[in-house]
Write an enzyme that holds these catalytic residues in place. Sequence first.
Site, short mmCIF file in Angstrom:
data_model
loop_
_atom_site.label_atom_id
_atom_site.label_comp_id
_atom_site.label_asym_id
_atom_site.label_seq_id
_atom_site.Cartn_x
_atom_site.Cartn_y
_atom_site.Cartn_z
N GLY A 1 58.72 62.42 -12.99
CA GLY A 1 58.77 63.70 -13.68
C GLY A 1 57.49 64.47 -13.46
O GLY A 1 56.61 64.49 -14.33
N SER B 1 57.40 67.76 -11.01
CA SER B 1 57.67 69.19 -10.81
C SER B 1 58.41 69.79 -12.00
O SER B 1 59.19 69.12 -12.67
CB SER B 1 58.54 69.39 -9.57
N GLU C 1 52.09 58.00 -2.34
CA GLU C 1 53.26 58.62 -1.74
C GLU C 1 52.94 59.09 -0.33
O GLU C 1 53.74 58.93 0.58
CB GLU C 1 53.70 59.82 -2.60
N GLU D 1 53.16 73.63 3.66
CA GLU D 1 52.05 74.57 3.40
C GLU D 1 50.95 73.89 2.60
O GLU D 1 49.76 74.05 2.88
CB GLU D 1 52.58 75.80 2.64
#
Lengths: 331, 387
Positions: B128, B130, B245, B370
């Site tokens: 949890g 974003s 990650e 980006e």
Amino acid sequence: MDFAFSAEQELLRSSVRDYLRDRFGDERVVALAESDAGWDPASWRELVDMGWLDPSLGLLEHAVIAEESAYALLPAPWFSTVALAWPLLDDALRDEPVTVALGGVVAVGPGGLTGTVSLVPDLGSVSHVIVRGDDDALYAVETAAASVQVRSTMDRTRRLGELTLSSTPARRLDAGPASLALVRRRALALAACEAVGVAQRALDLAAAYAKTREQFGRIIGAYQGVSHKVADIFVAVQLGRSLAYWAAWAASEDDPQADVAASAAKAAATEGAVLACEYAIQVHGGIGFTYEHILHRYYKRAQWLEAFEGYGREHRAAIAAAILDSEGAVA
Amino acid sequence: MDFRDTPDEAQFRATLRQWLTDSLPAGWSERTPTPGRWDEAHSREWSRKLYDAGYVGLTWPKEYGGGGAPHTYQGIFLEETARIGAPDHIGGIGLGMAGPTIVAWGSDEQKKRYLPPLLAGEEIWCQGFSEPGSGSDLAGARTRAELDGDEWVVNGQKVWSSYAHIADWCILVVRTDPSAAKHAGLSYLLVDMHAPGVEVRPLRQITGDPEFNEVFFTDVRVPRESMLGQPGEGWNVAMTTLLHERGTLGFALTAFLERQVRSLIRLARHVGADDPVIRDQIAQQWIDLQALRFTNYRSLTALQKTGVPGPEGSVAKLHWSETNQRLTKLALSLQGLGSQLDGEGGVWDGFWQYQQLRSRGNTIEAGTSEVLRNIIAERVVGLPRSR
């Protein structure tokens, strides 16, 4: 699994880097590039004395020197001697600057060799050139005894020349044409390592400029239009480096994947170096487009490497044959 | 420098390869890839098999049920499972993100409580992070947690949460101090997904599959001690999660891309690949795979020698995602107008159609391209911050 150079190899890297920084700064490299000879023949002795041509060096040591000497854009026929001629050298040629004429075959006659081979790297700065006879043997020829025509080459630090022999005396080498497969494999791997050095320099130049140049009241590296180009150069450097070291290791170990590794590294690292230089020129704006700036010299070396021993598409065709045309060859 | 297995690694690889052959249905590696709508029951069963054989948490500390092996063993595991096309473990978020963060930040009690069932696949985790108003800008999270007695009371909404619909636990970034500066007001909770007030709603993606979820928290009560780090340390804890990650993920990405390249080659042989342009592009995908593989090896060597992944690791996800997008588009282009069929009657029942659409998420999830370019430019190359 260990993907790192040894402590001794890293020590070699530092000593090569130190020497090049002391003796071949940008200013001297530019002066030599603009000179008629294109290099300082007296510097050959220095390279020999430092052990850059020591027969005990393996391909991984050559990989380190190739990367660093390209980073400095060292103008000397070390690349031709080590990346091309190395497996063919015998005691008589040891410590000499030597190149190989890969692009043709000359006629073997009773009085000597006759024929023309063009596009020979560093032909104007070597004492010997190795050619292939029409009897399939390899011969060493003294360049002083031949007709040598150095051609105007975009990369003035690595000029191509045309060799013309007419009953020119030559010495037959023990190494036969079978050695040429090894020559090519080494040449591709070391060209990839050179490309990594070129791309790293382009990255360093682009980053340094983007950290200092100001426009519209800000350092230009803060604009993502600029910083993302620099990030893309970084990516190209890292990917090319991984492939180039893999190819060097595979060739040095005679790994079953050595040929596809060499092709993959050569294609990706040289194309990556060209992209790195193009992006670096763009990041520099107008100054990057001037003859005065050092960047174009790296751009020209990158393009030389990309063209050397086959553009990327030729190598991808070879890889496609290996992975598509034979069962179970995928790795 | 040596890419060959050590004798111990070779032994581990051989045993694993045999185990995979024995444990998967006969002819598994020769089967045609299919879109393979995910089957929870099978996935749980396979995860349990992996665990019982000792292949889950290979590199985790032994005292919490892990194998205590060097990172190379995890790499070998992923290479071999990719080679044969074995299914994934069901607890990807737990193994890749929640677990390593608990190992790094958890108390002994927390490690003993959460790690063993996580490894066994008995408890599934989701993430949890974003929110509708904070995607790339994680520090802008607004889901809040207020202390009421010995419990945090959580209110807010999270999005893009994979596995939330089957998850038992959630690693949740919350704002505990609205008066503190942006990053300093965050904390990191471990939340029971079965608690009253947790509501999960599936989100359909452009593939049509509901792989992600929205998660709503309404007065959800969480024990005060169910926190990693102290109140206000949430940003640092979350960075550990994201480091894992983006760091150890390299092997999984390589394994995934290897499967894709193998499938692409299989497709090319199936439809016939004589066109030199197509052959050139297929070779490029293969080169891009090797570039990812060896960059990952380089990063791993740096990790083993220095304890931190090298700067080269930051390119892995960026390169992987863009390669997979090119690869899947290439696969569609080999199918002519038939590329528009996404089910029965199409090539492999729509495998590539699913893969191509799914790949568009690759440059968005787990750090947009980006954001990754910003990270490379600012933290690795050292350019000034863009914001």
